[in-house]
Design an enzyme around this catalytic site. Structure first.
Site, PDB file in Angstrom:
ATOM      1  N   GLY A 228       0.777  -9.952  -1.751  1.00 20.86           N
ATOM      2  CA  GLY A 228       0.325  -9.572  -0.506  1.00 20.86           C
ATOM      3  C   GLY A 228       0.150 -10.738   0.467  1.00 20.86           C
ATOM      4  N   GLY A 229      -1.022 -11.687   0.199  1.00 18.55           N
ATOM      5  CA  GLY A 229      -1.358 -12.498   0.675  1.00 18.55           C
ATOM      6  C   GLY A 229      -0.137 -13.482   1.096  1.00 18.55           C
TER       7      GLY A 229
ATOM      8  N   GLY B 184      -6.153  -9.815  -4.173  1.00 15.07           N
ATOM      9  CA  GLY B 184      -6.528 -10.408  -3.575  1.00 15.07           C
ATOM     10  C   GLY B 184      -7.934 -11.466  -3.752  1.00 15.07           C
TER      11      GLY B 184
ATOM     12  N   SER C 249      -2.164 -11.568  -6.602  1.00 15.37           N
ATOM     13  CA  SER C 249      -2.550 -13.307  -6.196  1.00 15.37           C
ATOM     14  C   SER C 249      -1.475 -13.807  -7.362  1.00 15.37           C
ATOM     15  CB  SER C 249      -3.595 -13.323  -7.171  1.00 15.37           C
ATOM     16  OG  SER C 249      -4.826 -13.144  -6.437  1.00 15.37           O
TER      17      SER C 249
ATOM     18  N   ASN D  71       4.247  -7.576   0.229  1.00 16.46           N
ATOM     19  CA  ASN D  71       3.468  -5.973   0.878  1.00 16.46           C
ATOM     20  C   ASN D  71       2.319  -6.938   2.083  1.00 16.46           C
ATOM     21  OD1 ASN D  71       2.213  -3.545   0.989  1.00 16.46           O
ATOM     22  ND2 ASN D  71       0.416  -3.870  -0.962  1.00 16.46           N
ATOM     23  N   TRP D  72       3.030  -6.409   3.376  1.00 11.21           N
ATOM     24  CA  TRP D  72       2.003  -6.986   4.328  1.00 11.21           C
ATOM     25  C   TRP D  72       0.837  -6.131   4.715  1.00 11.21           C
ATOM     26  CZ3 TRP D  72       6.055  -8.011   8.749  1.00 11.21           C
ATOM     27  CH2 TRP D  72       6.969  -9.082   8.533  1.00 11.21           C
ATOM     28  N   LYS D  73       0.682  -5.084   3.722  1.00 13.15           N
ATOM     29  CA  LYS D  73      -0.700  -4.640   3.947  1.00 13.15           C
ATOM     30  C   LYS D  73      -0.955  -3.932   6.004  1.00 13.15           C
ATOM     31  CE  LYS D  73      -2.340  -5.897  -0.638  1.00 13.15           C
ATOM     32  NZ  LYS D  73      -2.834  -5.778  -1.678  1.00 13.15           N
TER      33      LYS D  73
ATOM     34  N   GLU E  22       0.328  -3.549 -11.546  1.00 10.33           N
ATOM     35  CA  GLU E  22      -1.312  -4.648 -10.201  1.00 10.33           C
ATOM     36  C   GLU E  22      -2.365  -4.104 -10.810  1.00 10.33           C
ATOM     37  OE1 GLU E  22       0.936  -5.588  -6.817  1.00 10.33           O
ATOM     38  OE2 GLU E  22      -0.507  -3.398  -5.943  1.00 10.33           O
TER      39      GLU E  22
ATOM     40  N   GLU F  80      -4.989   0.382  -3.235  1.00  9.39           N
ATOM     41  CA  GLU F  80      -5.639   0.953  -2.064  1.00  9.39           C
ATOM     42  C   GLU F  80      -5.300   2.110  -1.523  1.00  9.39           C
ATOM     43  OE1 GLU F  80      -3.992  -2.504   0.205  1.00  9.39           O
ATOM     44  OE2 GLU F  80      -5.062  -4.377  -1.606  1.00  9.39           O
TER      45      GLU F  80
ATOM     46  N   HIS G 123      -0.408   2.544  -4.857  1.00 10.45           N
ATOM     47  CA  HIS G 123      -0.709   0.866  -4.654  1.00 10.45           C
ATOM     48  C   HIS G 123      -2.260   1.300  -4.721  1.00 10.45           C
ATOM     49  CE1 HIS G 123      -2.679  -2.284  -3.250  1.00 10.45           C
ATOM     50  NE2 HIS G 123      -1.249  -2.657  -3.455  1.00 10.45           N
TER      51      HIS G 123
HETATM   52  O1  LIG Z   1       0.840  -5.764  -3.153  1.00  9.33           O
HETATM   53  C1  LIG Z   1       0.515  -6.579  -3.146  1.00  9.33           C
HETATM   54  C2  LIG Z   1      -0.837  -6.766  -3.925  1.00  9.33           C
HETATM   55  O2  LIG Z   1      -1.922  -5.551  -3.810  1.00  9.33           O
HETATM   56  C3  LIG Z   1      -0.892  -7.821  -4.183  1.00  9.33           C
HETATM   57  O3  LIG Z   1      -2.217  -8.585  -3.196  1.00  9.33           O
HETATM   58  P1  LIG Z   1      -2.438 -10.281  -3.532  1.00  9.33           P
HETATM   59  O4  LIG Z   1      -1.058 -10.470  -3.709  1.00  9.33           O
HETATM   60  O5  LIG Z   1      -3.502 -10.407  -2.113  1.00  9.33           O
HETATM   61  O6  LIG Z   1      -3.180 -10.338  -4.421  1.00  9.33           O
END
Ligand SMILES: O=C[C@H](O)COP(=O)(O)O
Length: 251
Positions: free
Chosen positions: A234-235, A173, A213, A9-11, A167, A97, A95
């Protein structure tokens, strides 16, 4: 037998040029899709580049959000109908967010799930509790309520085919991963909830990801758990080498 699904998930990261470069770097090294499904969910502005670059490869492509109406006077929204026309396979909804910053409600998420199915795509429905809820030991009732609301009115067949991403907000994050036992415990609860709402077959078919994470160093341990069928990352999905290490966790 559920096929594992590892999704990036690149956000709000990457532009079309970076998207093309990323796909060029990974596309020949993705796992056999019968063993692990590889997916990138990208911002709407990158989806055209993502689709073109991924053509003919084992990479599935997804959007990070959509609206629940196909068209009309909804300034700034993304049409599920057009996402389907573009060849998008999956859409993330709910999500934390989106729920937090953009005030998305359980009702919106349920409407979006129905719109995604109506347009022949697969929703990835996110759920998860805050740190405050976990500290009050109310995480199970919180997540079960989110799942029940998101699935309201969906058929067993639809639920069998969708993906749920658990999640915990406190692990997103932050570098603070839920332990594999904590993640498994909640994924198992989600599967049991689906068994109660539908039936055993549906619960056995639905794929449940853990997100928060996830990185190459912990993916194998998380994926060893019986009720964890994938990761929403994500990251660690932004770098091609890291993404390849995640999707190839079985090697
Ligand atoms: O959608 C992905 C999540 O929000 C996890 O993000 P993260 O892997 O950066 O903690």
């Amino acid at each position: 037998m559920r096929t594992p699904i590892i999704a990036g998930n690149w956000k709000l990261n990457m532009n079309p040029e970076q998207t093309t470069e990323f796909v060029e770097a990974v596309k020949a090294k993705l796992p056999d899709p019968s063993k692990v499904e590889s997916l990138i969910c990208a911002p709407a502005v990158d989806l055209d580049a993502l689709r073109k670059a991924a053509e003919g490869s084992n990479l599935h492509i997804g959007a990070e959000n959509c609206y629940f109406e196909d068209e009309g006077a909804f300034t700034g929204e993304t049409s599920p109908k057009v996402l389907n026309e573009m060849g998008i396979d999956y859409v993330i909804i709910g999500h934390s967010e989106r729920r937090g910053y953009f005030h998305e409600t359980d009702e919106d998420i349920n409407k979006k799930a129905k719109a995604i199915f109506a347009n022949n795509m697969t929703p990835i429905i996110c759920c998860g509790e805050s740190l405050e809820t976990r500290e009050a030991n109310k995480q199970e009732e919180w997540v079960v309520a989110q799942i029940k609301a998101a699935l309201e009115g969906l058929t067993a067949e639809q639920v069998s085919s969708l993906v749920i991403a658990y999640e915990p907000i406190w692990a997103i994050g932050t570098g603070k991963t839920a332990s594999s036992d904590q993640a498994e415990e909640m994924c198992k609860t989600i599967r049991e909830t689906i068994k109660d709402l539908y039936n055993e077959e549906t619960a056995e078919n639905v794929r449940i990801q853990y997100g928060g994470s996830v990185k190459p160093a912990n993916v194998k341990e998380l994926m060893s758990k019986p009720d964890i069928d994938g990761g929403l990352v994500g990251g660690a999905s932004l770098d091609p080498e890291s993404f390849l290490a995640l999707v190839n966790y079985q090697d």
